[in-house]
Design an enzyme around this catalytic site. Sequence first.
Site, PDB file in Angstrom:
ATOM      1  CE  LYS A  11      -4.008  -2.217   2.272  1.00 10.12           C
ATOM      2  NZ  LYS A  11      -5.012  -2.126   3.170  1.00 10.12           N
ATOM      3  CE1 TYR A  51      -9.553  -3.387   0.392  1.00 11.11           C
ATOM      4  CE2 TYR A  51      -8.233  -1.257  -0.681  1.00 11.11           C
ATOM      5  CZ  TYR A  51      -8.337  -2.514   0.153  1.00 11.11           C
ATOM      6  OH  TYR A  51      -7.152  -2.940   0.602  1.00 11.11           O
ATOM      7  CG  PHE A  59     -13.090   1.767   7.232  1.00 14.10           C
ATOM      8  CD1 PHE A  59     -12.831   1.242   6.029  1.00 14.10           C
ATOM      9  CD2 PHE A  59     -13.862   1.176   8.050  1.00 14.10           C
ATOM     10  CE1 PHE A  59     -12.956  -0.129   5.725  1.00 14.10           C
ATOM     11  CE2 PHE A  59     -14.197  -0.387   7.906  1.00 14.10           C
ATOM     12  CZ  PHE A  59     -13.459  -0.808   7.026  1.00 14.10           C
ATOM     13  NE  ARG A  87      -6.725 -12.619   5.571  1.00 13.71           N
ATOM     14  CZ  ARG A  87      -7.216 -11.334   5.379  1.00 13.71           C
ATOM     15  NH1 ARG A  87      -7.162 -10.694   4.241  1.00 13.71           N
ATOM     16  NH2 ARG A  87      -7.849 -10.846   6.381  1.00 13.71           N
ATOM     17  CB  THR A  93      -7.106  -5.456  10.067  1.00 13.91           C
ATOM     18  OG1 THR A  93      -7.665  -6.557   9.516  1.00 13.91           O
ATOM     19  CG2 THR A  93      -7.442  -4.184   9.040  1.00 13.91           C
ATOM     20  NE  ARG A 104      -2.458  -5.429   7.375  1.00 11.11           N
ATOM     21  CZ  ARG A 104      -3.338  -6.182   7.033  1.00 11.11           C
ATOM     22  NH1 ARG A 104      -4.034  -7.026   7.580  1.00 11.11           N
ATOM     23  NH2 ARG A 104      -4.094  -5.426   5.790  1.00 11.11           N
ATOM     24  CG  ASN A 114      -3.706  -2.337   6.986  1.00  7.60           C
ATOM     25  OD1 ASN A 114      -3.600  -1.614   5.796  1.00  7.60           O
ATOM     26  ND2 ASN A 114      -4.560  -2.812   7.397  1.00  7.60           N
ATOM     27  CG  HIS A 117      -5.403  -6.062  -0.312  1.00  8.60           C
ATOM     28  ND1 HIS A 117      -6.770  -6.268   0.415  1.00  8.60           N
ATOM     29  CD2 HIS A 117      -5.587  -6.879  -1.365  1.00  8.60           C
ATOM     30  CE1 HIS A 117      -7.500  -7.162  -0.224  1.00  8.60           C
ATOM     31  NE2 HIS A 117      -6.886  -7.568  -1.262  1.00  8.60           N
ATOM     32  CD  GLU A 128      -9.058  -9.185  -3.817  1.00  8.99           C
ATOM     33  OE1 GLU A 128     -10.059  -8.923  -2.904  1.00  8.99           O
ATOM     34  OE2 GLU A 128      -7.873  -9.560  -3.323  1.00  8.99           O
TER      35      GLU A 128
END
Length: 140
Positions: A11, A51, A59, A87, A93, A104, A114, A117, A128
Amino acid sequence: MAIERTLSIIKPDATRRNLTGKIAAKFEEAGLRIVAQKRILLTRAQAEKFYEVHAARPFFGELTDFMASGPVVVQVLEGEGAVLKNREVMGATNPKDAAPGTIRAEFAESVGENSVHGSDAPETAAQEIAFFFSGLELVG
Ligand code: ATP
Ligand code: MG
């Protein structure tokens, strides 16, 4: 467990701090192979489309503004159980809840900014991946 592919995004908070190499190394150390990768700048409309499942969340505006605020590196990761493994490497998150050693925990700035993704299931991973890459761009 089967060989899977999953979609990863490094990100804007992480590209801004020049962390793409450190983050890619975490994936590779965990046995994930980067089979496609490119650095792009999302428009706000593209971020909203990506998203869209979160469109009703409070948010959403903050998230899509952030995702369009600077370059991202989109990647396809491949390996045994890649969706879950990615993950695990990412961590929770909210960086305050992320296990030590996860991306993270080490790099994220906040619950919103964070650093990474990752797809949350094989079905969403397929969608995706197709959002960002053509079949010709996936080189195992
Ligand atoms: P991602 O989908 O980005 O991999 P995730 O699956 O861990 O993250 P989601 O619940 O899908 O978490 O949320 C998507 C993203 O929205 C989060 O990664 C984060 O950037 C942002 N986000 C989630 N919760 C909040 C919040 N409470 N405040 C601000 N941003 C948030
Ligand atoms: Mg998610």
